[in-house]
Scaffold this motif. Structure first.
Motif, PDB file in Angstrom:
ATOM      1  N   THR A  53       0.835  -1.202   0.000  1.00 52.91           N
ATOM      2  CA  THR A  53       0.000   0.000   0.000  1.00 52.91           C
ATOM      3  C   THR A  53       0.871   1.254   0.000  1.00 52.91           C
ATOM      4  N   TYR A  54       0.243   2.372  -0.284  1.00 48.58           N
ATOM      5  CA  TYR A  54       0.950   3.657  -0.210  1.00 48.58           C
ATOM      6  C   TYR A  54      -0.020   4.716   0.286  1.00 48.58           C
ATOM      7  N   ASP A  55       0.518   5.778   0.845  1.00 55.05           N
ATOM      8  CA  ASP A  55      -0.277   6.916   1.290  1.00 55.05           C
ATOM      9  C   ASP A  55      -0.619   7.799   0.101  1.00 55.05           C
ATOM     10  N   PHE A  56      -1.907   8.055  -0.071  1.00 57.45           N
ATOM     11  CA  PHE A  56      -2.325   8.995  -1.111  1.00 57.45           C
ATOM     12  C   PHE A  56      -2.879  10.245  -0.445  1.00 57.45           C
ATOM     13  N   VAL A  57      -2.360  11.399  -0.872  1.00 58.44           N
ATOM     14  CA  VAL A  57      -2.773  12.683  -0.311  1.00 58.44           C
ATOM     15  C   VAL A  57      -3.556  13.442  -1.377  1.00 58.44           C
ATOM     16  N   PRO A  58      -4.853  13.715  -1.159  1.00 60.04           N
ATOM     17  CA  PRO A  58      -5.625  14.421  -2.188  1.00 60.04           C
ATOM     18  C   PRO A  58      -5.209  15.876  -2.327  1.00 60.04           C
ATOM     19  N   ALA A  59      -5.130  16.326  -3.554  1.00 61.11           N
ATOM     20  CA  ALA A  59      -4.912  17.746  -3.846  1.00 61.11           C
ATOM     21  C   ALA A  59      -6.281  18.395  -4.000  1.00 61.11           C
ATOM     22  N   VAL A  60      -6.545  19.441  -3.238  1.00 54.93           N
ATOM     23  CA  VAL A  60      -7.869  20.057  -3.227  1.00 54.93           C
ATOM     24  C   VAL A  60      -7.778  21.523  -3.614  1.00 54.93           C
ATOM     25  N   TYR A  61      -8.860  22.018  -4.215  1.00 55.33           N
ATOM     26  CA  TYR A  61      -8.928  23.426  -4.619  1.00 55.33           C
ATOM     27  C   TYR A  61     -10.382  23.857  -4.654  1.00 55.33           C
ATOM     28  N   SER A  62     -10.643  25.085  -4.236  1.00 57.06           N
ATOM     29  CA  SER A  62     -11.982  25.654  -4.268  1.00 57.06           C
ATOM     30  C   SER A  62     -12.016  26.824  -5.231  1.00 57.06           C
ATOM     31  N   THR A  63     -12.911  26.771  -6.213  1.00 62.02           N
ATOM     32  CA  THR A  63     -13.048  27.904  -7.124  1.00 62.02           C
ATOM     33  C   THR A  63     -13.684  29.101  -6.422  1.00 62.02           C
ATOM     34  N   ALA A  64     -14.418  28.846  -5.334  1.00 61.50           N
ATOM     35  CA  ALA A  64     -15.054  29.940  -4.597  1.00 61.50           C
ATOM     36  C   ALA A  64     -14.025  30.774  -3.843  1.00 61.50           C
ATOM     37  N   THR A  65     -13.095  30.095  -3.160  1.00 55.67           N
ATOM     38  CA  THR A  65     -12.080  30.810  -2.379  1.00 55.67           C
ATOM     39  C   THR A  65     -10.789  31.013  -3.149  1.00 55.67           C
ATOM     40  N   ARG A  66     -10.666  30.324  -4.289  1.00 59.40           N
ATOM     41  CA  ARG A  66      -9.448  30.351  -5.100  1.00 59.40           C
ATOM     42  C   ARG A  66      -8.227  29.961  -4.281  1.00 59.40           C
ATOM     43  N   ALA A  67      -8.409  28.933  -3.491  1.00 58.96           N
ATOM     44  CA  ALA A  67      -7.320  28.442  -2.637  1.00 58.96           C
ATOM     45  C   ALA A  67      -7.353  26.922  -2.610  1.00 58.96           C
ATOM     46  N   GLY A  68      -6.200  26.344  -2.352  1.00 60.51           N
ATOM     47  CA  GLY A  68      -6.120  24.890  -2.272  1.00 60.51           C
ATOM     48  C   GLY A  68      -4.811  24.463  -1.648  1.00 60.51           C
ATOM     49  N   THR A  69      -4.647  23.158  -1.500  1.00 58.96           N
ATOM     50  CA  THR A  69      -3.453  22.625  -0.862  1.00 58.96           C
ATOM     51  C   THR A  69      -3.447  21.106  -1.011  1.00 58.96           C
ATOM     52  N   LEU A  70      -2.469  20.454  -0.413  1.00 59.37           N
ATOM     53  CA  LEU A  70      -2.491  19.002  -0.239  1.00 59.37           C
ATOM     54  C   LEU A  70      -3.165  18.720   1.100  1.00 59.37           C
ATOM     55  N   ALA A  71      -4.229  17.938   1.075  1.00 58.98           N
ATOM     56  CA  ALA A  71      -5.032  17.699   2.279  1.00 58.98           C
ATOM     57  C   ALA A  71      -4.488  16.492   3.045  1.00 58.98           C
ATOM     58  N   PHE A  72      -3.452  16.723   3.842  1.00 60.31           N
ATOM     59  CA  PHE A  72      -2.847  15.619   4.599  1.00 60.31           C
ATOM     60  C   PHE A  72      -3.794  15.065   5.659  1.00 60.31           C
ATOM     61  N   SER A  73      -4.799  15.834   6.035  1.00 62.80           N
ATOM     62  CA  SER A  73      -5.784  15.326   6.992  1.00 62.80           C
ATOM     63  C   SER A  73      -6.732  14.321   6.354  1.00 62.80           C
TER      64      SER A  73
END
Length: 538
Positions: A53-73
Protein backbone atom coordinates in the motif's frame (compact mmCIF):
# COMPACT_ATOMS: atom_id res chain seq x y z
CA UNK A 1 17.86 17.35 -24.15
CA UNK A 2 18.15 13.60 -24.63
CA UNK A 3 18.75 11.50 -21.53
CA UNK A 4 20.06 8.00 -22.14
CA UNK A 5 18.01 5.08 -20.87
CA UNK A 6 20.12 3.10 -18.44
CA UNK A 7 19.34 -0.45 -17.36
CA UNK A 8 17.65 -0.55 -13.96
CA UNK A 9 19.48 -3.72 -13.10
CA UNK A 10 22.76 -1.84 -13.07
CA UNK A 11 21.42 0.49 -10.40
CA UNK A 12 19.76 -1.63 -7.74
CA UNK A 13 21.09 0.57 -4.95
CA UNK A 14 17.93 2.66 -4.98
CA UNK A 15 15.69 -0.28 -4.19
CA UNK A 16 18.09 -1.84 -1.69
CA UNK A 17 18.68 1.43 0.16
CA UNK A 18 14.96 1.97 0.48
CA UNK A 19 14.41 -1.55 1.70
CA UNK A 20 16.94 -1.20 4.51
CA UNK A 21 15.61 2.22 5.51
CA UNK A 22 12.03 1.03 5.64
CA UNK A 23 12.91 -2.06 7.61
CA UNK A 24 14.76 -0.02 10.22
CA UNK A 25 11.84 2.38 10.46
CA UNK A 26 9.35 -0.46 10.82
CA UNK A 27 7.42 0.94 7.85
CA UNK A 28 6.82 -2.31 6.02
CA UNK A 29 4.33 -4.00 8.28
CA UNK A 30 4.18 -5.99 11.47
CA UNK A 31 6.84 -8.68 11.53
CA UNK A 32 5.42 -10.33 14.68
CA UNK A 33 2.86 -12.23 12.60
CA UNK A 34 5.30 -13.33 9.93
CA UNK A 35 6.95 -16.35 11.52
CA UNK A 36 6.14 -19.68 9.91
CA UNK A 37 6.82 -21.95 12.87
CA UNK A 38 10.17 -23.40 11.84
CA UNK A 39 13.30 -22.82 9.80
CA UNK A 40 13.32 -23.77 6.14
CA UNK A 41 16.33 -25.59 4.70
CA UNK A 42 18.34 -24.59 1.62
CA UNK A 43 16.49 -25.70 -1.50
CA UNK A 44 13.05 -25.61 0.16
CA UNK A 45 10.29 -23.73 -1.67
CA UNK A 46 8.77 -20.96 0.44
CA UNK A 47 5.58 -19.06 -0.32
CA UNK A 48 5.19 -15.51 0.98
CA UNK A 49 2.01 -13.47 0.81
CA UNK A 50 1.30 -9.88 1.69
CA UNK A 51 -0.18 -6.54 0.70
CA UNK A 52 1.51 -3.43 -0.67
CA UNK A 53 0.00 0.00 0.00
CA UNK A 54 0.95 3.66 -0.21
CA UNK A 55 -0.28 6.92 1.29
CA UNK A 56 -2.33 8.99 -1.11
CA UNK A 57 -2.77 12.68 -0.31
CA UNK A 58 -5.63 14.42 -2.19
CA UNK A 59 -4.91 17.75 -3.85
CA UNK A 60 -7.87 20.06 -3.23
CA UNK A 61 -8.93 23.43 -4.62
CA UNK A 62 -11.98 25.65 -4.27
CA UNK A 63 -13.05 27.90 -7.12
CA UNK A 64 -15.05 29.94 -4.60
CA UNK A 65 -12.08 30.81 -2.38
CA UNK A 66 -9.45 30.35 -5.10
CA UNK A 67 -7.32 28.44 -2.64
CA UNK A 68 -6.12 24.89 -2.27
CA UNK A 69 -3.45 22.63 -0.86
CA UNK A 70 -2.49 19.00 -0.24
CA UNK A 71 -5.03 17.70 2.28
CA UNK A 72 -2.85 15.62 4.60
CA UNK A 73 -5.78 15.33 6.99
CA UNK A 74 -7.57 13.31 4.30
CA UNK A 75 -4.81 10.80 3.59
CA UNK A 76 -6.00 7.37 2.44
CA UNK A 77 -4.08 4.11 2.21
CA UNK A 78 -4.32 2.90 -1.38
CA UNK A 79 -3.25 -0.45 -2.85
CA UNK A 80 -0.22 -0.60 -5.11
CA UNK A 81 -1.74 -2.28 -8.17
CA UNK A 82 0.02 -4.35 -10.79
CA UNK A 83 3.45 -3.74 -9.24
CA UNK A 84 6.47 -6.03 -9.55
CA UNK A 85 7.42 -7.94 -6.38
CA UNK A 86 10.88 -9.48 -6.08
CA UNK A 87 12.73 -11.66 -3.62
CA UNK A 88 16.40 -10.72 -3.78
CA UNK A 89 19.71 -11.85 -2.44
CA UNK A 90 21.90 -8.82 -2.89
CA UNK A 91 21.53 -7.87 -6.55
CA UNK A 92 20.37 -11.35 -7.55
CA UNK A 93 16.66 -11.75 -8.20
CA UNK A 94 15.42 -15.11 -6.91
CA UNK A 95 11.74 -14.71 -7.84
CA UNK A 96 9.21 -12.32 -9.39
CA UNK A 97 5.50 -11.76 -8.90
CA UNK A 98 2.95 -8.92 -9.23
CA UNK A 99 0.31 -7.40 -6.99
CA UNK A 100 -3.38 -7.64 -7.85
CA UNK A 101 -5.89 -4.78 -7.90
CA UNK A 102 -6.14 -4.89 -4.10
CA UNK A 103 -2.36 -4.71 -3.68
CA UNK A 104 -2.12 -8.37 -2.63
CA UNK A 105 0.67 -10.62 -3.81
CA UNK A 106 1.87 -14.21 -3.55
CA UNK A 107 5.46 -15.12 -4.35
CA UNK A 108 7.39 -18.39 -4.11
CA UNK A 109 11.17 -18.73 -3.94
CA UNK A 110 13.77 -21.38 -3.13
CA UNK A 111 15.84 -20.83 0.01
CA UNK A 112 19.51 -20.28 -0.93
CA UNK A 113 22.35 -22.06 0.84
CA UNK A 114 23.52 -18.88 2.57
CA UNK A 115 23.02 -15.12 2.76
CA UNK A 116 20.23 -12.78 3.81
CA UNK A 117 17.21 -11.99 1.66
CA UNK A 118 15.01 -8.97 1.03
CA UNK A 119 11.58 -8.65 -0.52
CA UNK A 120 10.83 -5.49 -2.49
CA UNK A 121 7.92 -3.87 -4.28
CA UNK A 122 9.06 -1.81 -7.25
CA UNK A 123 7.36 1.30 -8.61
CA UNK A 124 7.03 -0.68 -11.82
CA UNK A 125 4.22 -2.46 -13.63
CA UNK A 126 4.44 -4.91 -16.51
CA UNK A 127 0.97 -4.70 -18.09
CA UNK A 128 1.23 -1.95 -19.16
CA UNK A 129 4.98 -1.42 -18.81
CA UNK A 130 5.55 1.64 -16.60
CA UNK A 131 8.40 2.30 -14.20
CA UNK A 132 9.25 5.30 -12.04
CA UNK A 133 12.96 6.10 -11.86
CA UNK A 134 15.18 8.61 -10.12
CA UNK A 135 16.75 10.68 -12.90
CA UNK A 136 19.25 12.13 -10.40
CA UNK A 137 20.48 8.70 -9.27
CA UNK A 138 21.41 6.80 -12.41
CA UNK A 139 17.79 6.03 -13.32
CA UNK A 140 17.41 3.67 -10.35
CA UNK A 141 13.88 2.33 -9.98
CA UNK A 142 12.05 3.39 -6.83
CA UNK A 143 10.71 0.76 -4.46
CA UNK A 144 9.93 -0.29 -0.90
CA UNK A 145 10.92 -3.46 0.90
CA UNK A 146 12.11 -5.24 4.01
CA UNK A 147 14.26 -8.13 5.16
CA UNK A 148 12.92 -11.65 4.56
CA UNK A 149 13.81 -14.41 7.04
CA UNK A 150 13.47 -17.88 5.52
CA UNK A 151 10.66 -18.72 7.95
CA UNK A 152 8.60 -15.61 7.06
CA UNK A 153 5.21 -16.42 5.54
CA UNK A 154 3.75 -12.90 5.23
CA UNK A 155 5.25 -9.52 4.54
CA UNK A 156 3.18 -6.36 4.11
CA UNK A 157 4.88 -3.30 2.68
CA UNK A 158 3.75 0.30 2.94
CA UNK A 159 5.11 3.54 1.43
CA UNK A 160 4.40 6.55 3.64
CA UNK A 161 4.18 10.16 2.49
CA UNK A 162 6.78 11.40 5.01
CA UNK A 163 5.03 14.72 5.73
CA UNK A 164 5.93 16.11 9.14
CA UNK A 165 3.51 19.02 9.26
CA UNK A 166 5.57 21.67 7.48
CA UNK A 167 7.93 19.71 5.24
CA UNK A 168 8.85 16.20 4.13
CA UNK A 169 11.18 13.87 6.01
CA UNK A 170 13.37 12.69 3.14
CA UNK A 171 14.08 9.36 4.86
CA UNK A 172 10.35 8.56 5.07
CA UNK A 173 9.12 9.98 1.76
CA UNK A 174 8.37 6.85 -0.28
CA UNK A 175 4.74 7.23 -1.39
CA UNK A 176 5.56 9.71 -4.17
CA UNK A 177 6.71 7.29 -6.91
CA UNK A 178 3.83 4.91 -6.15
CA UNK A 179 1.27 7.74 -6.39
CA UNK A 180 2.71 8.69 -9.79
CA UNK A 181 2.69 5.06 -10.92
CA UNK A 182 -0.90 4.53 -9.80
CA UNK A 183 -2.24 7.58 -11.66
CA UNK A 184 -0.59 6.47 -14.89
CA UNK A 185 -1.66 2.87 -14.35
CA UNK A 186 -5.23 4.14 -13.92
CA UNK A 187 -5.01 6.04 -17.22
CA UNK A 188 -3.60 3.12 -19.20
CA UNK A 189 -6.03 0.57 -17.75
CA UNK A 190 -8.98 2.86 -18.56
CA UNK A 191 -8.18 2.56 -22.27
CA UNK A 192 -7.23 -1.12 -22.02
CA UNK A 193 -10.67 -1.81 -20.54
CA UNK A 194 -12.44 -0.48 -23.64
CA UNK A 195 -10.03 -1.33 -26.47
CA UNK A 196 -7.39 -4.06 -27.05
CA UNK A 197 -4.50 -1.60 -26.84
CA UNK A 198 -0.85 -2.40 -26.08
CA UNK A 199 1.12 0.50 -24.71
CA UNK A 200 4.84 0.86 -25.38
CA UNK A 201 7.22 1.01 -22.42
CA UNK A 202 7.00 4.20 -20.40
CA UNK A 203 9.73 5.53 -18.13
CA UNK A 204 8.82 8.23 -15.64
CA UNK A 205 11.45 10.35 -13.93
CA UNK A 206 10.72 11.59 -10.41
CA UNK A 207 13.21 12.80 -7.84
CA UNK A 208 13.06 14.91 -4.68
CA UNK A 209 15.75 16.93 -6.49
CA UNK A 210 13.56 17.76 -9.51
CA UNK A 211 13.08 21.53 -9.69
CA UNK A 212 11.61 24.03 -12.20
CA UNK A 213 15.03 25.19 -13.36
CA UNK A 214 17.14 25.11 -16.50
CA UNK A 215 20.11 22.78 -16.81
CA UNK A 216 20.84 19.07 -16.85
CA UNK A 217 17.95 16.72 -16.10
CA UNK A 218 20.41 14.36 -14.43
CA UNK A 219 20.83 17.11 -11.82
CA UNK A 220 17.08 17.58 -11.40
CA UNK A 221 16.71 20.67 -13.59
CA UNK A 222 13.63 19.54 -15.51
CA UNK A 223 11.96 22.94 -16.10
CA UNK A 224 8.48 21.69 -15.21
CA UNK A 225 6.55 18.45 -15.10
CA UNK A 226 6.39 17.43 -18.74
CA UNK A 227 6.47 14.73 -21.39
CA UNK A 228 9.64 14.82 -23.48
CA UNK A 229 9.00 13.68 -27.10
CA UNK A 230 12.74 13.49 -27.79
CA UNK A 231 13.35 10.68 -25.29
CA UNK A 232 9.73 9.51 -24.93
CA UNK A 233 9.80 9.86 -21.16
CA UNK A 234 7.93 11.86 -18.53
CA UNK A 235 9.54 14.10 -15.89
CA UNK A 236 7.77 15.08 -12.66
CA UNK A 237 8.67 17.82 -10.17
CA UNK A 238 9.50 16.77 -6.60
CA UNK A 239 11.46 19.44 -4.71
CA UNK A 240 10.13 19.93 -1.18
CA UNK A 241 9.32 23.58 -0.52
CA UNK A 242 9.37 24.42 -4.25
CA UNK A 243 6.98 22.28 -6.30
CA UNK A 244 5.95 18.67 -5.72
CA UNK A 245 3.56 17.17 -8.29
CA UNK A 246 3.40 13.52 -7.24
CA UNK A 247 -0.05 13.85 -5.63
CA UNK A 248 -1.36 16.21 -8.32
CA UNK A 249 -3.16 13.44 -10.17
CA UNK A 250 -4.48 15.70 -12.93
CA UNK A 251 -0.97 16.90 -13.71
CA UNK A 252 0.24 13.30 -13.84
CA UNK A 253 -2.53 12.07 -16.17
CA UNK A 254 -2.21 15.21 -18.31
CA UNK A 255 1.44 14.38 -19.00
CA UNK A 256 0.52 10.73 -19.58
CA UNK A 257 -1.96 12.03 -22.16
CA UNK A 258 0.91 13.59 -24.12
CA UNK A 259 2.71 10.23 -24.01
CA UNK A 260 -0.47 8.67 -25.45
CA UNK A 261 -0.55 11.27 -28.24
CA UNK A 262 3.08 10.71 -29.13
CA UNK A 263 2.93 6.91 -29.15
CA UNK A 264 -0.59 5.98 -30.27
CA UNK A 265 -2.09 9.13 -31.73
CA UNK A 266 -0.35 12.28 -32.94
CA UNK A 267 0.45 15.78 -31.78
CA UNK A 268 1.72 18.61 -33.95
CA UNK A 269 1.80 21.02 -30.99
CA UNK A 270 4.73 23.47 -30.84
CA UNK A 271 4.67 23.39 -27.02
CA UNK A 272 5.84 26.31 -24.93
CA UNK A 273 4.21 28.56 -22.30
CA UNK A 274 0.43 28.71 -22.18
CA UNK A 275 -2.39 29.56 -19.82
CA UNK A 276 -6.07 30.38 -19.48
CA UNK A 277 -7.01 33.40 -21.58
CA UNK A 278 -4.19 32.94 -24.10
CA UNK A 279 -5.01 32.95 -27.81
CA UNK A 280 -2.89 29.95 -28.71
CA UNK A 281 -1.77 28.30 -31.89
CA UNK A 282 -4.65 25.80 -32.37
CA UNK A 283 -2.27 22.84 -32.27
CA UNK A 284 -1.23 23.89 -28.78
CA UNK A 285 -4.73 24.76 -27.56
CA UNK A 286 -5.93 21.32 -28.60
CA UNK A 287 -3.02 19.45 -27.00
CA UNK A 288 -3.29 21.21 -23.64
CA UNK A 289 -7.08 21.24 -23.56
CA UNK A 290 -7.08 17.53 -24.44
CA UNK A 291 -4.60 16.74 -21.64
CA UNK A 292 -6.72 18.54 -19.05
CA UNK A 293 -9.96 16.97 -20.28
CA UNK A 294 -8.45 13.49 -20.33
CA UNK A 295 -7.37 13.83 -16.70
CA UNK A 296 -10.87 14.91 -15.67
CA UNK A 297 -12.43 12.04 -17.63
CA UNK A 298 -10.16 9.25 -16.40
CA UNK A 299 -9.68 10.05 -12.71
CA UNK A 300 -12.72 10.86 -12.78
CA UNK A 301 -12.81 14.32 -11.22
CA UNK A 302 -13.66 17.52 -13.05
CA UNK A 303 -11.64 19.77 -10.70
CA UNK A 304 -8.07 20.10 -11.97
CA UNK A 305 -5.64 20.88 -9.14
CA UNK A 306 -1.93 21.73 -9.25
CA UNK A 307 -0.19 22.33 -5.93
CA UNK A 308 2.90 24.48 -5.46
CA UNK A 309 4.72 26.35 -2.72
CA UNK A 310 3.93 30.04 -2.77
CA UNK A 311 6.98 32.14 -3.64
CA UNK A 312 5.46 35.00 -1.65
CA UNK A 313 4.59 33.22 1.62
CA UNK A 314 6.51 29.96 1.36
CA UNK A 315 3.32 28.06 2.20
CA UNK A 316 1.89 25.11 0.33
CA UNK A 317 -0.81 26.40 -2.03
CA UNK A 318 -2.62 25.41 -5.22
CA UNK A 319 -4.41 26.67 -8.28
CA UNK A 320 -7.10 24.92 -10.24
CA UNK A 321 -10.12 25.03 -12.51
CA UNK A 322 -13.23 22.98 -13.22
CA UNK A 323 -13.26 21.07 -16.51
CA UNK A 324 -17.05 21.09 -16.55
CA UNK A 325 -18.25 24.34 -15.00
CA UNK A 326 -16.70 27.68 -15.86
CA UNK A 327 -16.52 30.19 -12.99
CA UNK A 328 -18.16 33.59 -12.94
CA UNK A 329 -16.52 35.76 -14.08
CA UNK A 330 -15.32 33.40 -16.77
CA UNK A 331 -11.77 32.06 -16.91
CA UNK A 332 -12.14 31.85 -20.69
CA UNK A 333 -12.16 35.47 -21.97
CA UNK A 334 -11.39 34.43 -25.57
CA UNK A 335 -13.49 31.27 -26.16
CA UNK A 336 -13.06 29.27 -29.34
CA UNK A 337 -10.60 26.98 -31.06
CA UNK A 338 -7.55 28.96 -29.86
CA UNK A 339 -8.50 28.61 -26.18
CA UNK A 340 -7.28 25.62 -24.20
CA UNK A 341 -10.11 26.18 -21.71
CA UNK A 342 -12.71 25.95 -24.47
CA UNK A 343 -11.11 22.84 -25.90
CA UNK A 344 -10.97 21.24 -22.45
CA UNK A 345 -14.63 21.87 -21.70
CA UNK A 346 -15.77 20.80 -25.17
CA UNK A 347 -13.94 17.49 -24.91
CA UNK A 348 -15.16 16.92 -21.35
CA UNK A 349 -18.76 17.72 -22.35
CA UNK A 350 -18.48 15.33 -25.29
CA UNK A 351 -17.72 12.59 -22.77
CA UNK A 352 -19.73 13.32 -19.64
CA UNK A 353 -23.33 12.37 -19.04
CA UNK A 354 -25.98 12.77 -16.36
CA UNK A 355 -29.35 14.26 -15.57
CA UNK A 356 -27.96 17.68 -14.64
CA UNK A 357 -26.27 18.50 -17.95
CA UNK A 358 -26.82 21.93 -19.51
CA UNK A 359 -29.27 22.40 -22.38
CA UNK A 360 -26.44 22.77 -24.88
CA UNK A 361 -24.82 19.47 -23.78
CA UNK A 362 -26.80 16.59 -25.25
CA UNK A 363 -23.91 14.37 -26.28
CA UNK A 364 -22.02 11.65 -24.44
CA UNK A 365 -19.41 9.38 -25.98
CA UNK A 366 -17.44 6.65 -24.26
CA UNK A 367 -13.69 6.51 -23.87
CA UNK A 368 -13.57 3.91 -26.62
CA UNK A 369 -14.91 6.43 -29.10
CA UNK A 370 -12.27 8.94 -28.03
CA UNK A 371 -9.62 6.25 -28.54
CA UNK A 372 -10.95 5.49 -32.01
CA UNK A 373 -10.80 9.15 -33.03
CA UNK A 374 -7.35 9.78 -31.54
CA UNK A 375 -5.76 6.69 -33.08
CA UNK A 376 -7.69 6.91 -36.37
CA UNK A 377 -8.64 10.16 -38.11
CA UNK A 378 -6.72 12.42 -35.73
CA UNK A 379 -3.53 10.46 -36.35
CA UNK A 380 -4.00 10.29 -40.12
CA UNK A 381 -5.25 13.82 -40.86
CA UNK A 382 -3.68 15.77 -43.74
CA UNK A 383 -4.33 18.90 -41.69
CA UNK A 384 -2.62 19.70 -38.39
CA UNK A 385 -3.91 18.30 -35.10
CA UNK A 386 -6.43 20.85 -33.86
CA UNK A 387 -9.93 20.79 -32.43
CA UNK A 388 -11.12 20.89 -36.04
CA UNK A 389 -9.47 17.62 -37.01
CA UNK A 390 -10.70 15.95 -33.80
CA UNK A 391 -14.31 17.09 -34.19
CA UNK A 392 -14.43 16.18 -37.87
CA UNK A 393 -13.04 12.74 -37.03
CA UNK A 394 -15.56 12.34 -34.21
CA UNK A 395 -18.49 13.16 -36.50
CA UNK A 396 -17.40 10.32 -38.79
CA UNK A 397 -17.88 7.76 -36.00
CA UNK A 398 -20.96 5.55 -35.88
CA UNK A 399 -23.91 6.87 -33.89
CA UNK A 400 -22.74 10.48 -33.58
CA UNK A 401 -25.49 13.10 -33.60
CA UNK A 402 -24.00 15.87 -35.71
CA UNK A 403 -26.59 18.46 -34.68
CA UNK A 404 -25.91 17.83 -30.98
CA UNK A 405 -22.16 18.20 -31.55
CA UNK A 406 -22.69 21.50 -33.38
CA UNK A 407 -24.90 22.80 -30.57
CA UNK A 408 -22.17 22.05 -28.05
CA UNK A 409 -19.53 23.73 -30.20
CA UNK A 410 -21.69 26.81 -30.61
CA UNK A 411 -21.85 27.31 -26.84
CA UNK A 412 -18.06 27.70 -26.85
CA UNK A 413 -18.13 29.95 -29.94
CA UNK A 414 -16.83 27.29 -32.28
CA UNK A 415 -18.49 26.97 -35.67
CA UNK A 416 -20.03 23.85 -37.14
CA UNK A 417 -16.77 22.24 -38.25
CA UNK A 418 -17.12 20.28 -41.48
CA UNK A 419 -13.49 19.51 -42.37
CA UNK A 420 -10.16 18.79 -40.74
CA UNK A 421 -9.02 22.21 -41.97
CA UNK A 422 -11.70 24.01 -39.98
CA UNK A 423 -14.31 24.73 -42.62
CA UNK A 424 -17.41 25.84 -40.75
CA UNK A 425 -15.40 27.79 -38.17
CA UNK A 426 -14.26 31.10 -39.62
CA UNK A 427 -11.35 31.67 -37.25
CA UNK A 428 -9.83 28.19 -37.65
CA UNK A 429 -10.28 28.16 -41.42
CA UNK A 430 -8.51 31.55 -41.58
CA UNK A 431 -5.24 30.16 -40.23
CA UNK A 432 -5.08 27.79 -43.23
CA UNK A 433 -4.29 29.58 -46.50
CA UNK A 434 -4.99 27.38 -49.53
CA UNK A 435 -2.36 27.36 -52.28
CA UNK A 436 -4.16 26.68 -55.55
CA UNK A 437 -1.03 26.07 -57.64
CA UNK A 438 2.71 26.64 -57.81
CA UNK A 439 4.66 28.78 -58.36
CA UNK A 440 3.05 30.72 -55.51
CA UNK A 441 4.02 34.04 -54.02
CA UNK A 442 2.30 36.04 -51.31
CA UNK A 443 2.83 38.17 -48.22
CA UNK A 444 1.74 36.98 -44.79
CA UNK A 445 0.83 39.36 -41.97
CA UNK A 446 1.69 38.40 -38.38
CA UNK A 447 1.39 40.24 -35.07
CA UNK A 448 4.21 40.57 -32.55
CA UNK A 449 4.25 41.14 -28.82
CA UNK A 450 3.29 37.59 -27.86
CA UNK A 451 5.16 34.29 -27.72
CA UNK A 452 5.81 32.40 -30.93
CA UNK A 453 3.30 29.68 -29.99
CA UNK A 454 0.33 32.07 -30.09
CA UNK A 455 -2.14 32.36 -32.95
CA UNK A 456 -0.97 35.86 -33.87
CA UNK A 457 2.54 34.66 -34.71
CA UNK A 458 1.53 31.70 -36.91
CA UNK A 459 0.01 31.10 -40.33
CA UNK A 460 -0.43 27.84 -42.27
CA UNK A 461 -0.30 27.28 -46.04
CA UNK A 462 -1.81 24.13 -47.59
CA UNK A 463 -0.37 22.97 -50.92
CA UNK A 464 -0.15 19.83 -53.04
CA UNK A 465 3.09 18.07 -53.91
CA UNK A 466 4.18 17.97 -57.55
CA UNK A 467 6.21 14.78 -57.44
CA UNK A 468 9.29 16.93 -57.95
CA UNK A 469 11.60 18.99 -55.77
CA UNK A 470 9.84 21.87 -54.06
CA UNK A 471 11.51 25.04 -52.85
CA UNK A 472 10.08 27.20 -50.09
CA UNK A 473 11.45 30.56 -49.05
CA UNK A 474 10.13 32.88 -46.35
CA UNK A 475 11.86 36.16 -45.57
CA UNK A 476 11.50 39.33 -43.54
CA UNK A 477 14.01 42.16 -43.58
CA UNK A 478 13.59 43.09 -39.91
CA UNK A 479 12.21 40.12 -37.94
CA UNK A 480 13.06 36.44 -37.40
CA UNK A 481 10.73 33.85 -38.95
CA UNK A 482 10.89 30.05 -39.03
CA UNK A 483 9.33 27.52 -41.40
CA UNK A 484 8.22 23.91 -41.05
CA UNK A 485 6.68 21.70 -43.73
CA UNK A 486 4.42 18.90 -42.44
CA UNK A 487 3.21 15.74 -44.11
CA UNK A 488 0.68 14.04 -41.80
CA UNK A 489 2.52 15.07 -38.66
CA UNK A 490 6.04 14.46 -39.95
CA UNK A 491 8.26 17.48 -40.51
CA UNK A 492 9.77 16.89 -43.95
CA UNK A 493 11.63 20.21 -44.14
CA UNK A 494 12.38 22.99 -41.69
CA UNK A 495 14.34 26.20 -41.36
CA UNK A 496 15.23 27.61 -37.96
CA UNK A 497 17.90 30.24 -38.66
CA UNK A 498 18.03 33.00 -36.08
CA UNK A 499 17.97 36.63 -37.11
CA UNK A 500 16.52 38.14 -40.26
CA UNK A 501 18.10 35.77 -42.80
CA UNK A 502 15.60 34.27 -45.28
CA UNK A 503 14.50 30.73 -44.45
CA UNK A 504 14.86 28.53 -47.52
CA UNK A 505 14.12 24.80 -47.57
CA UNK A 506 14.04 22.18 -50.31
CA UNK A 507 12.47 18.72 -50.27
CA UNK A 508 11.34 15.98 -52.63
CA UNK A 509 7.55 16.00 -52.75
CA UNK A 510 5.06 13.26 -53.50
CA UNK A 511 2.59 13.96 -56.28
CA UNK A 512 -1.03 14.62 -55.31
CA UNK A 513 -0.06 14.68 -51.63
CA UNK A 514 -1.07 17.48 -49.29
CA UNK A 515 1.49 19.38 -47.24
CA UNK A 516 1.11 22.13 -44.65
CA UNK A 517 3.67 24.93 -44.40
CA UNK A 518 3.79 26.61 -40.97
CA UNK A 519 5.26 30.11 -40.88
CA UNK A 520 6.13 31.25 -37.34
CA UNK A 521 7.27 34.74 -36.39
CA UNK A 522 9.24 35.92 -33.37
CA UNK A 523 8.73 39.67 -33.19
CA UNK A 524 8.88 40.68 -29.53
CA UNK A 525 7.50 44.20 -29.84
CA UNK A 526 3.82 44.90 -30.34
CA UNK A 527 2.58 45.54 -33.84
CA UNK A 528 1.95 43.86 -37.15
CA UNK A 529 4.69 42.85 -39.55
CA UNK A 530 4.91 40.94 -42.77
CA UNK A 531 6.94 38.24 -44.48
CA UNK A 532 7.12 37.15 -48.09
CA UNK A 533 6.32 33.52 -48.91
CA UNK A 534 7.47 31.75 -52.06
CA UNK A 535 6.69 28.16 -53.12
CA UNK A 536 8.15 26.86 -56.37
CA UNK A 537 8.74 23.50 -58.03
CA UNK A 538 11.14 23.66 -60.98
Amino acid sequence: MFVSRKSIWGHTGKVMALALTLALNGACGDDDDDEGGGDNKPGDSVKVTGKVTYDFVPAVYSTATRAGTLAFSQVTKKPVRGAVIQVRQGNTILSNATTDDQGNYEITYKVPSSGSLTIVALAKTTTPSIQVEDNTDGDAVWGVGTSLPSNAKTRDMHAGHGWTGGAYNAEQRFAAPFAILDSMYTAARAFMNVRPVQFPELKVNWSPNNVPGAGEKDDGNIGTSHFSPSDNEIYILGKDGVDTDEFDSHVIVHEWGHYFESNLSRSDSPGGPHGAGDVLDPRLSFGEGYGNALAAIILPESMYVDTVWSQRTGALAAFGFDAETAPSPSDDPEPGVFSESSVMRILYDLYDSGSNESAYDNVSFGLGTFYDVLTGPQKATDALTTLGSFVNGLKAQSGVNTSAVHALLAHYRVGAVTSDFGDGDTSLRAIYTPVASVPYNTNVTLTGGVEANKRQQNQYFVFTGTGRTMNISVSNLSEDVDVEVYRRGTVVAAGYLSGTSPESVTFSSQANTQYVLVVTGYKEADGVYGASVSITSP
